[in-house]
Design an enzyme around this catalytic site. Sequence first.
Site, PDB file in Angstrom:
ATOM      1  N   ASP A   1       0.876  -1.159   0.000  1.00 18.03           N
ATOM      2  CA  ASP A   1       0.000   0.000   0.000  1.00 18.03           C
ATOM      3  C   ASP A   1       0.928   1.227   0.000  1.00 18.03           C
ATOM      4  O   ASP A   1       2.138   1.102   0.250  1.00 18.03           O
ATOM      5  CB  ASP A   1      -0.872  -0.050   1.262  1.00 18.03           C
ATOM      6  CG  ASP A   1      -1.669   1.220   1.457  1.00 18.03           C
ATOM      7  OD1 ASP A   1      -2.293   1.666   0.488  1.00 18.03           O
ATOM      8  OD2 ASP A   1      -1.651   1.773   2.586  1.00 18.03           O
TER       9      ASP A   1
ATOM     10  N   ASP B   1       0.035   5.157   1.035  1.00 19.65           N
ATOM     11  CA  ASP B   1      -0.103   6.098   2.161  1.00 19.65           C
ATOM     12  C   ASP B   1       0.014   5.355   3.489  1.00 19.65           C
ATOM     13  O   ASP B   1      -0.745   4.424   3.758  1.00 19.65           O
ATOM     14  CB  ASP B   1      -1.489   6.775   2.108  1.00 19.65           C
ATOM     15  CG  ASP B   1      -1.649   7.664   0.888  1.00 19.65           C
ATOM     16  OD1 ASP B   1      -0.877   8.611   0.736  1.00 19.65           O
ATOM     17  OD2 ASP B   1      -2.565   7.396   0.075  1.00 19.65           O
TER      18      ASP B   1
END
Length: 225
Positions: free
Chosen positions: A13, A15
């Site tokens: 992922d 952020d």
Amino acid sequence: MTKQHLFEACIFDFDGVIVDTAGYHYMSWRKLASQLGFEFTEEQNEEMKGISRMDSLDVVLDIGNITATQEEKIKLAKQKNDWYREYLSNVDESAILPGVYNFLTELSDANIPFALGSASKNAGFIIPKLGISHLFHTILDGNDTTRSKPDPEVFIKAAESMKKAPSRVVVFEDSYKGLVAAQSAGFMSCGVGDPMVLANADFVIPTFEKFSIEVLSNQIDELEK
Ligand code: BG6
Ligand code: MG
């Protein structure tokens, strides 16, 4: 002889996993909420980690009991994104979270492919500023998918691009909903953050500091026992 690992690829992922932007998302939503006349807490923000910008806006408006037309929503989401981009105007490699760069280069040196799988429509814009794009096999962000986490679309596409079965791929996520996505499609999952929040991960690390292929392999070994 090449060493056999217990995993064949990774998906990260963006952020809150690769880069320290989760706080800027929160600050921008909080600013929007305050402009609309209500409070938006860090706890409420936790619910929004991993989901798309428009889904996040719906959560914020719900909290404030505000109804808006589609046209108004587009304006509000643009305002939030303008603030977010402003916060990020000087972003560079110093925003990469601790230990991440070392782990990515270790994977790369070991020829273990890895992809980016993010809900953010800004990830593709930020990642070149970090000087790490070339390390990734594939970069997929919110512009490449039609369904947002907890739907696993972005992770499935990333695994397909690397020609790997989800059961051989580890997804790294800092959000509960991202972990739901990974698990629903049969990926191994590693939470990055607080084990109380990320209780649905196969295992959780606080950060990538002191993390390595060996540590990951040991964790997977434990799972398979
Ligand atoms: C996710 C973040 O990665 O991307 C969410 O966890 C964010 O907080 C979402 O809302 C969408 O990001 P963007 O950059 O497209 O507004
Ligand atoms: Mg995240």
